[in-house]
Design an enzyme around this catalytic site. Structure first.
Site, PDB file in Angstrom:
ATOM      1  N   HIS A  22       0.841  -1.209   0.000  1.00  0.00           N
ATOM      2  CA  HIS A  22       0.000   0.000   0.000  1.00  0.00           C
ATOM      3  C   HIS A  22       0.873   1.254   0.000  1.00  0.00           C
ATOM      4  O   HIS A  22       0.586   2.225  -0.718  1.00  0.00           O
ATOM      5  CB  HIS A  22      -0.874   0.041   1.263  1.00  0.00           C
TER       6      HIS A  22
ATOM      7  N   LYS B 223     -15.708  -8.122   3.655  1.00  0.00           N
ATOM      8  CA  LYS B 223     -14.584  -8.511   4.518  1.00  0.00           C
ATOM      9  C   LYS B 223     -14.852  -8.121   5.969  1.00  0.00           C
ATOM     10  O   LYS B 223     -15.305  -7.002   6.224  1.00  0.00           O
ATOM     11  CB  LYS B 223     -13.304  -7.756   4.088  1.00  0.00           C
TER      12      LYS B 223
ATOM     13  N   ARG C 117      -2.043  -5.710  -8.671  1.00  0.00           N
ATOM     14  CA  ARG C 117      -0.866  -6.552  -8.449  1.00  0.00           C
ATOM     15  C   ARG C 117      -0.688  -7.602  -9.540  1.00  0.00           C
ATOM     16  O   ARG C 117       0.396  -7.840 -10.029  1.00  0.00           O
ATOM     17  CB  ARG C 117      -0.970  -7.271  -7.100  1.00  0.00           C
TER      18      ARG C 117
ATOM     19  N   SER D  37      -2.770  -7.806   2.715  1.00  0.00           N
ATOM     20  CA  SER D  37      -3.009  -7.730   4.165  1.00  0.00           C
ATOM     21  C   SER D  37      -3.402  -9.104   4.698  1.00  0.00           C
ATOM     22  O   SER D  37      -2.975  -9.498   5.782  1.00  0.00           O
ATOM     23  CB  SER D  37      -4.133  -6.727   4.459  1.00  0.00           C
TER      24      SER D  37
HETATM   25  O1  PNS Z   1      -8.968  -2.685   0.149  1.00  0.00           O
HETATM   26  P1  PNS Z   1     -10.254  -3.202  -0.420  1.00  0.00           P
HETATM   27  O2  PNS Z   1     -11.000  -3.972   0.636  1.00  0.00           O
HETATM   28  O3  PNS Z   1     -10.054  -3.999  -1.678  1.00  0.00           O
HETATM   29  O4  PNS Z   1     -11.146  -1.925  -0.821  1.00  0.00           O
HETATM   30  C1  PNS Z   1     -12.440  -2.033  -1.356  1.00  0.00           C
HETATM   31  C2  PNS Z   1     -13.176  -0.700  -1.200  1.00  0.00           C
HETATM   32  C3  PNS Z   1     -13.204  -0.316   0.279  1.00  0.00           C
HETATM   33  C4  PNS Z   1     -12.450   0.363  -1.978  1.00  0.00           C
HETATM   34  C5  PNS Z   1     -14.635  -0.867  -1.738  1.00  0.00           C
HETATM   35  O5  PNS Z   1     -15.271  -1.902  -1.028  1.00  0.00           O
HETATM   36  C6  PNS Z   1     -15.435   0.433  -1.604  1.00  0.00           C
HETATM   37  O6  PNS Z   1     -15.266   1.344  -2.377  1.00  0.00           O
HETATM   38  N1  PNS Z   1     -16.283   0.539  -0.545  1.00  0.00           N
HETATM   39  C7  PNS Z   1     -17.083   1.733  -0.302  1.00  0.00           C
HETATM   40  C8  PNS Z   1     -18.544   1.527  -0.692  1.00  0.00           C
HETATM   41  C9  PNS Z   1     -18.774   1.724  -2.190  1.00  0.00           C
HETATM   42  O7  PNS Z   1     -18.646   2.796  -2.713  1.00  0.00           O
HETATM   43  N2  PNS Z   1     -19.112   0.625  -2.852  1.00  0.00           N
HETATM   44  C10 PNS Z   1     -19.425   0.621  -4.263  1.00  0.00           C
HETATM   45  C11 PNS Z   1     -18.223   0.283  -5.093  1.00  0.00           C
HETATM   46  S1  PNS Z   1     -18.725  -0.113  -6.699  1.00  0.00           S
END
Ligand code: PNS
Length: 163
Positions: A18, A42, A91, A129
């Site tokens: 990150h 998650k 990645r 992570s």
């Molecule tokens: O690190 P991650 O868990 O891969 O991140 C995923 C994240 C947090 C970026 C995604 O779940 C997100 O954007 N969550 C916020 C809610 C949202 O806007 N969801 C719609 C996405 S299409």
């Protein structure tokens, strides 16, 4: 001229992967907001307060970075911050399908927002992570993958050391 970018994620916990992406983003944008939130699919090990605090400590030598948590839709948060760019790390090909869906759905929700993908340095392409959590939970060393503070916090979580 695009100045602000938002780097969202669950950061549970932040890894060198990150931080590598964040550093690359600060070479392109004047300001980077690391946006910590929850991913509905998650369950996190660290609370949102802990994740933000850890990120603030490990990025304190990076003046262009601000760490903020948010609830709700990412694109709404991005617009509130007067930003138009989302940063995501890519990645491997295995990340692509999920990231494509996220990027296209976010654009559908808010056409003004685009996603920029950055590739981490090679040693971090297999880092996540989840893998770090598993290594530390089984008593393995994570010094190559996370800053010392994060390894210490992981050990505390898994009760492998004194608080
Ligand atoms: O690190 P991650 O868990 O891969 O991140 C995923 C994240 C947090 C970026 C995604 O779940 C997100 O954007 N969550 C916020 C809610 C949202 O806007 N969801 C719609 C996405 S299409």
């Amino acid at each position: 001229m695009i100045k602000i970018a938002v780097y969202p994620g669950s950061f549970d916990p932040v890894t060198y992967g990150h931080l590598d992406i964040a550093r690359r983003a600060t070479n392109i944008f004047a300001r980077l907001i690391i946006a910590v939130t929850s991913n509905q699919s998650k369950k996190t090990l660290f609370t949102i307060t802990e994740r933000v605090e850890m990120l603030k400590v490990v990025t304190r030598q990076m003046p262009k970075i601000e760490v903020i948590s948010f609830e709700g839709l990412l694109v709404e948060f991005v617009m509130e911050q007067q930003a138009k760019v989302i940063i995501r790390g890519l990645r491997a090909v295995s990340d692509f399908e999920y990231e494509l869906q996220l990027a296209l759905m976010n654009r559908k929700l808010e056409n003004a927002v685009d996603t920029v993908f950055l590739m981490p340095a090679e040693p971090y392409t297999y880092l996540s992570s989840s893998v770090v959590k598993e290594i530390v939970s089984k008593g393995g060393k994570a010094a190559e993958f996370v800053p010392p503070l994060i390894e210490q916090k992981l050990r505390q979580k898994f009760s492998l050391t004194k608080k």
